[in-house]
Write a protein that holds these residues in place. Structure first.
Motif, PDB file in Angstrom:
ATOM      1  N   LEU A  55       0.830  -1.204   0.000  1.00 46.71           N
ATOM      2  CA  LEU A  55       0.000   0.000   0.000  1.00 46.71           C
ATOM      3  C   LEU A  55       0.866   1.256   0.000  1.00 46.71           C
ATOM      4  N   ARG A  56       1.915   1.262   0.793  1.00 47.70           N
ATOM      5  CA  ARG A  56       2.805   2.424   0.836  1.00 47.70           C
ATOM      6  C   ARG A  56       3.506   2.627  -0.505  1.00 47.70           C
ATOM      7  N   ALA A  57       3.878   1.524  -1.162  1.00 47.27           N
ATOM      8  CA  ALA A  57       4.531   1.627  -2.469  1.00 47.27           C
ATOM      9  C   ALA A  57       3.578   2.214  -3.511  1.00 47.27           C
ATOM     10  N   LEU A  58       2.321   1.824  -3.459  1.00 44.38           N
ATOM     11  CA  LEU A  58       1.325   2.366  -4.390  1.00 44.38           C
ATOM     12  C   LEU A  58       1.057   3.839  -4.095  1.00 44.38           C
ATOM     13  N   ALA A  59       0.982   4.169  -2.806  1.00 44.62           N
ATOM     14  CA  ALA A  59       0.707   5.553  -2.419  1.00 44.62           C
ATOM     15  C   ALA A  59       1.848   6.483  -2.814  1.00 44.62           C
ATOM     16  N   ALA A  60       3.067   5.987  -2.824  1.00 46.13           N
ATOM     17  CA  ALA A  60       4.230   6.816  -3.167  1.00 46.13           C
ATOM     18  C   ALA A  60       4.134   7.364  -4.586  1.00 46.13           C
ATOM     19  N   HIS A  61       3.356   6.695  -5.442  1.00 42.00           N
ATOM     20  CA  HIS A  61       3.188   7.150  -6.829  1.00 42.00           C
ATOM     21  C   HIS A  61       1.761   7.616  -7.099  1.00 42.00           C
ATOM     22  N   ASP A  62       1.051   7.959  -6.014  1.00 41.89           N
ATOM     23  CA  ASP A  62      -0.309   8.514  -6.115  1.00 41.89           C
ATOM     24  C   ASP A  62      -1.286   7.574  -6.812  1.00 41.89           C
ATOM     25  N   LEU A  63      -0.997   6.284  -6.785  1.00 46.65           N
ATOM     26  CA  LEU A  63      -1.935   5.319  -7.337  1.00 46.65           C
ATOM     27  C   LEU A  63      -3.114   5.117  -6.386  1.00 46.65           C
ATOM     28  N   ILE A  64      -2.852   5.259  -5.098  1.00 48.25           N
ATOM     29  CA  ILE A  64      -3.887   5.221  -4.073  1.00 48.25           C
ATOM     30  C   ILE A  64      -3.598   6.360  -3.098  1.00 48.25           C
ATOM     31  N   ARG A  65      -4.537   6.613  -2.196  1.00 42.47           N
ATOM     32  CA  ARG A  65      -4.333   7.660  -1.207  1.00 42.47           C
ATOM     33  C   ARG A  65      -5.032   7.273   0.091  1.00 42.47           C
ATOM     34  N   GLU A  66      -4.575   7.875   1.174  1.00 47.95           N
ATOM     35  CA  GLU A  66      -5.196   7.631   2.473  1.00 47.95           C
ATOM     36  C   GLU A  66      -6.539   8.354   2.523  1.00 47.95           C
ATOM     37  N   TRP A  77      -6.953   3.815   6.499  1.00 51.87           N
ATOM     38  CA  TRP A  77      -7.823   3.424   5.400  1.00 51.87           C
ATOM     39  C   TRP A  77      -7.282   3.995   4.096  1.00 51.87           C
ATOM     40  N   TRP A  78      -7.356   3.186   3.042  1.00 47.86           N
ATOM     41  CA  TRP A  78      -6.833   3.574   1.742  1.00 47.86           C
ATOM     42  C   TRP A  78      -7.914   3.460   0.675  1.00 47.86           C
ATOM     43  N   GLU A  79      -7.821   4.320  -0.331  1.00 53.19           N
ATOM     44  CA  GLU A  79      -8.783   4.289  -1.431  1.00 53.19           C
ATOM     45  C   GLU A  79      -8.075   4.576  -2.743  1.00 53.19           C
ATOM     46  N   ARG A  80      -8.715   4.159  -3.826  1.00 43.73           N
ATOM     47  CA  ARG A  80      -8.215   4.503  -5.158  1.00 43.73           C
ATOM     48  C   ARG A  80      -8.899   5.776  -5.602  1.00 43.73           C
TER      49      ARG A  80
END
Length: 203
Positions: A55-66, A77-80
């Motif tokens: 999740l952190r790896a995806l968030a680092a590239h703005d693919l997902i966000r908290e 909690w995370w969302e796309r």
């Protein structure tokens, strides 16, 4: 205002997504809405430590966000983010590493897509609820088009889909609704051996 053309993933984001587990997590966030590392771990049979890392790896590239104002420091909690995402294919990549990343991502996305379709087709009649049983549609049609006509049909279908998405957006908390998947595929098939382009002969 949302970019109607959607976001096309750059090389960095594509490489960050290029892991089967990350594609699965990304797909689940699209399908089921916001999740935590723990709920995702339960869904995919991994540890929450592993899902948290991805999740952190995806968030680092703005693919997902908290998700803002939800959760705690221990349970995030995370969302796309909403909006269309365009996945460049292997042929669109200039470097070997870019092509490899695109191959991983597209192969896993289509594997999951096919798996979801087959689960729907093979769902027992006893699990098909009244009202939902005959509401879906799986169809394949064949037709002959020029390249210009194909582009026109693609644009028309895209416009129809965009209109449907806008019409029903924000209904996730409405009683009686459930998540559905809307799929559209239209593309040219390889020219058959022995048949030139423009040949309209039928067997």
């Amino acid at each position: 205002m949302e970019n109607e053309q959607g976001r096309t993933l750059d090389a960095g984001a594509l490489k960050a997504l290029a892991h089967p587990l990350r594609v699965r997590i990304y797909d689940l966030l699209s399908e089921r809405g916001p999740q935590t590392a723990s709920t995702l771990a339960a869904l995919i049979g991994e540890t929450s430590g592993a899902t948290s890392y991805h999740l952190r790896a995806l968030a680092a590239h703005d693919l997902i966000r908290e998700v803002p104002d939800r959760g705690t420091a221990r349970e995030r909690w995370w969302e796309r983010p909403k909006g269309r995402v365009n996945l460049p294919g292997p042929a669109d990549q200039a470097s070997p590493s870019g092509r490899a990343a695109a191959q991983i991502v597209t192969a896993e996305f289509f594997r999951l897509r096919h798996q979801t379709l087959m689960e729907y087709i093979n769902r027992p009649a006893s699990e098909r609820e009244d009202g939902w049983k005959d509401a879906g549609l799986v169809t394949t049609s064949m037709l002959d088009l020029t390249a210009e006509q194909l582009a026109e049909v693609t644009a028309e279908l895209t416009s129809v889909i965009d209109g449907i998405l806008k019409r029903y957006e924000g209904q996730q908390d409405t009683p009686g609704t459930r998540r559905v998947t809307l799929r559209t595929e239209i593309f040219d098939l390889p020219v058959a051996v022995g048949r030139a382009e423009g040949d309209q002969e039928r067997s």
